[in-house]
Design an enzyme around this catalytic site. Sequence first.
Site, PDB file in Angstrom:
ATOM      1  N   TYR A   1       0.789  -1.232   0.000  1.00 60.01           N
ATOM      2  CA  TYR A   1       0.000   0.000   0.000  1.00 60.01           C
ATOM      3  C   TYR A   1       0.824   1.287   0.000  1.00 60.01           C
ATOM      4  O   TYR A   1       0.256   2.367  -0.077  1.00 60.01           O
ATOM      5  CB  TYR A   1      -0.949   0.008   1.200  1.00 60.01           C
ATOM      6  CG  TYR A   1      -1.909  -1.154   1.189  1.00 60.01           C
ATOM      7  CD1 TYR A   1      -2.935  -1.213   0.259  1.00 60.01           C
ATOM      8  CD2 TYR A   1      -1.782  -2.205   2.088  1.00 60.01           C
ATOM      9  CE1 TYR A   1      -3.816  -2.280   0.225  1.00 60.01           C
ATOM     10  CE2 TYR A   1      -2.658  -3.277   2.067  1.00 60.01           C
ATOM     11  CZ  TYR A   1      -3.667  -3.310   1.135  1.00 60.01           C
ATOM     12  OH  TYR A   1      -4.535  -4.369   1.103  1.00 60.01           O
TER      13      TYR A   1
ATOM     14  N   ASN B   1     -12.594   4.687  -2.510  1.00 59.39           N
ATOM     15  CA  ASN B   1     -11.772   3.502  -2.318  1.00 59.39           C
ATOM     16  C   ASN B   1     -12.512   2.696  -1.254  1.00 59.39           C
ATOM     17  O   ASN B   1     -12.367   2.943  -0.062  1.00 59.39           O
ATOM     18  CB  ASN B   1     -10.362   3.848  -1.853  1.00 59.39           C
ATOM     19  CG  ASN B   1      -9.498   2.610  -1.690  1.00 59.39           C
ATOM     20  OD1 ASN B   1      -9.999   1.492  -1.620  1.00 59.39           O
ATOM     21  ND2 ASN B   1      -8.187   2.803  -1.620  1.00 59.39           N
TER      22      ASN B   1
ATOM     23  N   HIS C   1     -15.457  -6.008  -1.944  1.00 57.29           N
ATOM     24  CA  HIS C   1     -15.811  -7.399  -2.220  1.00 57.29           C
ATOM     25  C   HIS C   1     -17.016  -7.888  -1.419  1.00 57.29           C
ATOM     26  O   HIS C   1     -17.422  -9.038  -1.576  1.00 57.29           O
ATOM     27  CB  HIS C   1     -14.610  -8.301  -1.910  1.00 57.29           C
ATOM     28  CG  HIS C   1     -13.303  -7.626  -2.162  1.00 57.29           C
ATOM     29  ND1 HIS C   1     -12.853  -7.325  -3.425  1.00 57.29           N
ATOM     30  CD2 HIS C   1     -12.365  -7.157  -1.307  1.00 57.29           C
ATOM     31  CE1 HIS C   1     -11.678  -6.709  -3.335  1.00 57.29           C
ATOM     32  NE2 HIS C   1     -11.374  -6.593  -2.062  1.00 57.29           N
TER      33      HIS C   1
ATOM     34  N   ASP D   1     -25.524   0.081  -3.071  1.00 58.84           N
ATOM     35  CA  ASP D   1     -26.886   0.607  -3.146  1.00 58.84           C
ATOM     36  C   ASP D   1     -26.948   2.087  -2.758  1.00 58.84           C
ATOM     37  O   ASP D   1     -27.740   2.843  -3.321  1.00 58.84           O
ATOM     38  CB  ASP D   1     -27.830  -0.208  -2.275  1.00 58.84           C
ATOM     39  CG  ASP D   1     -28.160  -1.571  -2.865  1.00 58.84           C
ATOM     40  OD1 ASP D   1     -27.819  -1.824  -4.037  1.00 58.84           O
ATOM     41  OD2 ASP D   1     -28.758  -2.389  -2.134  1.00 58.84           O
TER      42      ASP D   1
ATOM     43  N   HIS E   1      -8.204   1.955  -6.153  1.00 59.51           N
ATOM     44  CA  HIS E   1      -7.503   1.012  -5.273  1.00 59.51           C
ATOM     45  C   HIS E   1      -6.014   1.281  -5.376  1.00 59.51           C
ATOM     46  O   HIS E   1      -5.489   1.463  -6.480  1.00 59.51           O
ATOM     47  CB  HIS E   1      -7.798  -0.437  -5.657  1.00 59.51           C
ATOM     48  CG  HIS E   1      -9.246  -0.776  -5.537  1.00 59.51           C
ATOM     49  ND1 HIS E   1      -9.832  -1.041  -4.320  1.00 59.51           N
ATOM     50  CD2 HIS E   1     -10.228  -0.838  -6.469  1.00 59.51           C
ATOM     51  CE1 HIS E   1     -11.125  -1.271  -4.521  1.00 59.51           C
ATOM     52  NE2 HIS E   1     -11.387  -1.142  -5.812  1.00 59.51           N
ATOM     53  N   LEU E   2      -5.344   1.293  -4.249  1.00 56.79           N
ATOM     54  CA  LEU E   2      -3.904   1.529  -4.233  1.00 56.79           C
ATOM     55  C   LEU E   2      -3.142   0.404  -4.923  1.00 56.79           C
ATOM     56  O   LEU E   2      -2.232   0.646  -5.704  1.00 56.79           O
ATOM     57  CB  LEU E   2      -3.414   1.675  -2.787  1.00 56.79           C
ATOM     58  CG  LEU E   2      -3.939   2.914  -2.056  1.00 56.79           C
ATOM     59  CD1 LEU E   2      -3.841   2.732  -0.556  1.00 56.79           C
ATOM     60  CD2 LEU E   2      -3.181   4.144  -2.505  1.00 56.79           C
ATOM     61  N   SER E   3      -3.524  -0.821  -4.628  1.00 51.61           N
ATOM     62  CA  SER E   3      -2.841  -1.984  -5.208  1.00 51.61           C
ATOM     63  C   SER E   3      -3.592  -2.463  -6.443  1.00 51.61           C
ATOM     64  O   SER E   3      -4.744  -2.097  -6.669  1.00 51.61           O
ATOM     65  CB  SER E   3      -2.752  -3.112  -4.178  1.00 51.61           C
ATOM     66  OG  SER E   3      -4.046  -3.622  -3.897  1.00 51.61           O
TER      67      SER E   3
ATOM     68  N   ARG F   1     -10.160 -10.923  -4.064  1.00 52.76           N
ATOM     69  CA  ARG F   1     -10.076  -9.475  -4.278  1.00 52.76           C
ATOM     70  C   ARG F   1     -10.404  -9.073  -5.719  1.00 52.76           C
ATOM     71  O   ARG F   1     -10.478  -7.894  -6.037  1.00 52.76           O
ATOM     72  CB  ARG F   1      -8.682  -8.957  -3.918  1.00 52.76           C
ATOM     73  CG  ARG F   1      -8.347  -9.100  -2.450  1.00 52.76           C
ATOM     74  CD  ARG F   1      -7.033  -8.407  -2.131  1.00 52.76           C
ATOM     75  NE  ARG F   1      -6.517  -8.794  -0.846  1.00 52.76           N
ATOM     76  CZ  ARG F   1      -6.860  -8.231   0.314  1.00 52.76           C
ATOM     77  NH1 ARG F   1      -7.749  -7.253   0.330  1.00 52.76           N
ATOM     78  NH2 ARG F   1      -6.323  -8.646   1.438  1.00 52.76           N
TER      79      ARG F   1
END
Length: 146
Positions: free
Chosen positions: A24, A73, A79, A86, A99-101, A110
Amino acid sequence: MSHKILLVNGPNLNLLGRREPSVYGHQTLADIVAELNQQAKLAEVELEHIQSNAEFELINAIHATDAQMIIINPAAFTHTSVALRDALLGVAIPFFEVHLSNVHAREAFRHHSYFSDKAIGVICGFGSQGYEFALAAAIKRLNQPQ
């Protein structure tokens, strides 16, 4: 400032800088948000930020915002959270998923996102720079003639 963007950060992102820095990065969330605030200020856009480990707080912030765009994020909620999805669909505010990764290069669980099919775009794998890309894209969209 004529436009407002809501930046939403999900669970465990408060640990950035010390949680798995090889995955991260070394920047803290405060560092990232400070850089984004500078970028937003230069573009004359207001940036509102929330980070929470509690799903309901993120949902309440989304329900309450008067922003014209959202950058999210969702972290681990990516997930698992139909409720957060919603909330985004309920307010009908366009959003970018960050997403950082590179989630697709990680564990199989993931790879699925409850948000990607509804997002304007998904940015992953660029570390904190992904937020900058998302903010630039959001600002550009907001400044396009309707």
